[in-house]
Design a protein around this motif. Structure first.
Motif, PDB file in Angstrom:
ATOM      1  N   LEU A   1       0.838  -1.209   0.000  1.00  0.00           N
ATOM      2  CA  LEU A   1       0.000   0.000   0.000  1.00  0.00           C
ATOM      3  C   LEU A   1       0.870   1.255   0.000  1.00  0.00           C
ATOM      4  O   LEU A   1       0.615   2.203  -0.756  1.00  0.00           O
TER       5      LEU A   1
ATOM      6  N   ASP B   1      -5.202   4.092   6.693  1.00  0.00           N
ATOM      7  CA  ASP B   1      -5.362   3.087   5.640  1.00  0.00           C
ATOM      8  C   ASP B   1      -4.379   1.932   5.807  1.00  0.00           C
ATOM      9  O   ASP B   1      -4.712   0.777   5.516  1.00  0.00           O
ATOM     10  N   THR B   2      -3.167   2.232   6.278  1.00  0.00           N
ATOM     11  CA  THR B   2      -2.182   1.169   6.493  1.00  0.00           C
ATOM     12  C   THR B   2      -2.640   0.236   7.603  1.00  0.00           C
ATOM     13  O   THR B   2      -2.491  -0.988   7.507  1.00  0.00           O
TER      14      THR B   2
ATOM     15  N   LYS C   1      -5.644  -0.491   8.255  1.00  0.00           N
ATOM     16  CA  LYS C   1      -6.732  -1.310   7.721  1.00  0.00           C
ATOM     17  C   LYS C   1      -6.208  -2.579   7.058  1.00  0.00           C
ATOM     18  O   LYS C   1      -6.928  -3.580   6.981  1.00  0.00           O
ATOM     19  N   GLN C   2      -4.958  -2.550   6.595  1.00  0.00           N
ATOM     20  CA  GLN C   2      -4.381  -3.748   5.974  1.00  0.00           C
ATOM     21  C   GLN C   2      -4.207  -4.859   7.005  1.00  0.00           C
ATOM     22  O   GLN C   2      -4.100  -6.035   6.648  1.00  0.00           O
TER      23      GLN C   2
ATOM     24  N   SER D   1      -9.584  -1.166  11.980  1.00  0.00           N
ATOM     25  CA  SER D   1     -10.214  -0.003  11.355  1.00  0.00           C
ATOM     26  C   SER D   1     -11.008   0.873  12.319  1.00  0.00           C
ATOM     27  O   SER D   1     -11.065   2.089  12.152  1.00  0.00           O
TER      28      SER D   1
ATOM     29  N   LYS E   1     -10.374  13.839   2.873  1.00  0.00           N
ATOM     30  CA  LYS E   1      -9.773  12.498   2.836  1.00  0.00           C
ATOM     31  C   LYS E   1     -10.635  11.475   3.574  1.00  0.00           C
ATOM     32  O   LYS E   1     -10.214  10.335   3.783  1.00  0.00           O
TER      33      LYS E   1
END
Length: 379
Positions: free
Chosen positions: A14, A126-127, A129-130, A134, A302
């Motif tokens: 990502l 977002d990282t 979420k990998q 979340s 964002k």
């Protein structure tokens, strides 16, 4: 629960797809740089060693400084560049190993600071979420606002410097403010032990005080401490003498500062509180507030509305090189709220490392051992 290689690679992929370039700074770093820049909390936890040539070295305690040093060594300081990394940092701990795996990113040279701030926090979320994390709590602060409040109080330089140094450590900051208000804050960092020596220095001729300290260091065979010269150490002792005696105490300024530090709440709701504080006290906050609002707009664009983030005026990160927007991402409330991500803006760092002028810069680090614990608890 150990994180699988596939999940870690997914997070790294990502960062790469977001336009960041992988970098792997050396584990061994010059100790003097960190002794000067990382702050007292990490300074006490460094793993120190000595090279064959007598150079003081340390195992890297963070990635930000090594990444910035590499940036300076490989091109123009003010060029735009984005880096990501994966590897261990080393800090002494009372429990467990001092080898801590991290993933993180640094963005250097972007002049559009509000958008860069928003991009970095959004990328950190977002990282996470990998790793299937979340539902997180986001905490933000702004050291630019705190610095503007200090400047508006017209405090003696020694007090401004001391309060800036303690920003982010709520207990010590509160004790210092109480002393500035003329109240007895009790023992602070060994104050009782040093009081006799500091009292002797208070009010002394600066040249004579310098000579006393330099003579004492010479007798002890000490030429420098933490990269500081005897003259700089003498200046520090004179500052401590003024602080210990309460010189420059200002109860009204202390109460105003306490009022500011009490401001907290959802980020979109504190704007009115900050504007009201500026109006009531007459402290000029137009510039920092404009930046704060621009950042909130960029974050909302964002997908991170102000209602999702908690602002606390007292929140700062305990690393000396942070200068503006700061943030932390914590595990969901049901997971004991452990901090998973720490980051923020550090525009002065590259200049401190040798650049000719300040360079806009912001970054974050993810503590993979903590992410692993959250994933394990959920499993």
């Amino acid at each position: 629960m150990a994180l699988s290689t596939d999940v870690v690679e997914k997070a790294l992929s990502l960062l790469s797809s977001a336009g960041y370039e992988v970098t792997t700074p050396p584990i061994l770093q010059p100790a003097t740089v960190f002794l000067d820049l990382v702050g007292e909390d990490i300074r006490r936890r460094l793993f120190l060693t000595t090279g064959a040539d007598g150079t003081d070295l340390c195992l890297r305690p963070d990635f930000t400084i090594p990444v910035c040093r590499q940036h300076l060594e490989t091109g123009a300081a003010d060029r735009t560049a984005s880096y990501f990394y994966h590897g261990p940092v080393f800090r002494q701990r009372t429990e467990g190993l001092g080898e801590i795996p991290q993933i993180g990113a640094e963005s250097l040279g972007r002049p559009d600071t509000a958008s860069a701030d928003a991009d970095m926090l959004a990328l950190a979320v977002d990282t996470l979420k990998q790793f299937d994390v979340s539902d997180v709590d986001i905490r933000i602060g702004d050291e630019t606002l705190f610095a503007a409040v200090l400047a508006g109080l017209n405090l003696p330089t020694v007090w401004q410097r001391r309060l800036r140094d303690l920003f982010g450590d709520s207990d010590k900051l509160a004790a210092a403010i109480n002393r500035m208000a003329g109240k007895d804050a009790g023992s602070d960092e060994g104050r009782d032990v040093r009081l006799g020596f500091l009292a002797a220095l208070e009010g002394a001729d600066p040249k004579a005080a310098h000579a006393v300290v330099e003579d004492l260091l010479s007798i002890a065979g000490i030429s420098a401490v933490g990269g500081r010269t005897p003259s700089e150490i003498a200046d520090r002792f004179l500052e401590q003498a003024a602080l210990a005696s309460g010189s420059g105490a200002d109860p009204k300024a202390a109460e105003t500062l306490k009022r500011y530090l009490d401001i907290a709440g959802p980020a979109d709701e504190v704007v009115g509180k900050l504007e009201g504080f500026a109006s009531d006290t007459g402290i000029e906050l137009d510039g920092p507030l404009a930046g704060f609002k621009a950042r909130l707009r960029a974050l909302e664009a964002k997908g991170l509305p102000g209602s999702r983030m908690k602002f606390a005026a007292e929140f700062g990160r305990r690393l000396d090189y942070y200068t503006g927007f700061v943030f932390e991402v914590h595990a969901p409330s049901g997971s004991e709220g452990e901090q998973l991500v720490g980051g923020g803006r550090y525009d002065k760092l590259l200049q401190l490392l040798g650049a000719e002028s300040e360079v806009p810069a912001i970054g974050f680090s993810i503590w993979l051992d903590r992410v692993s614990r959250v994933c394990g608890a959920r499993a």
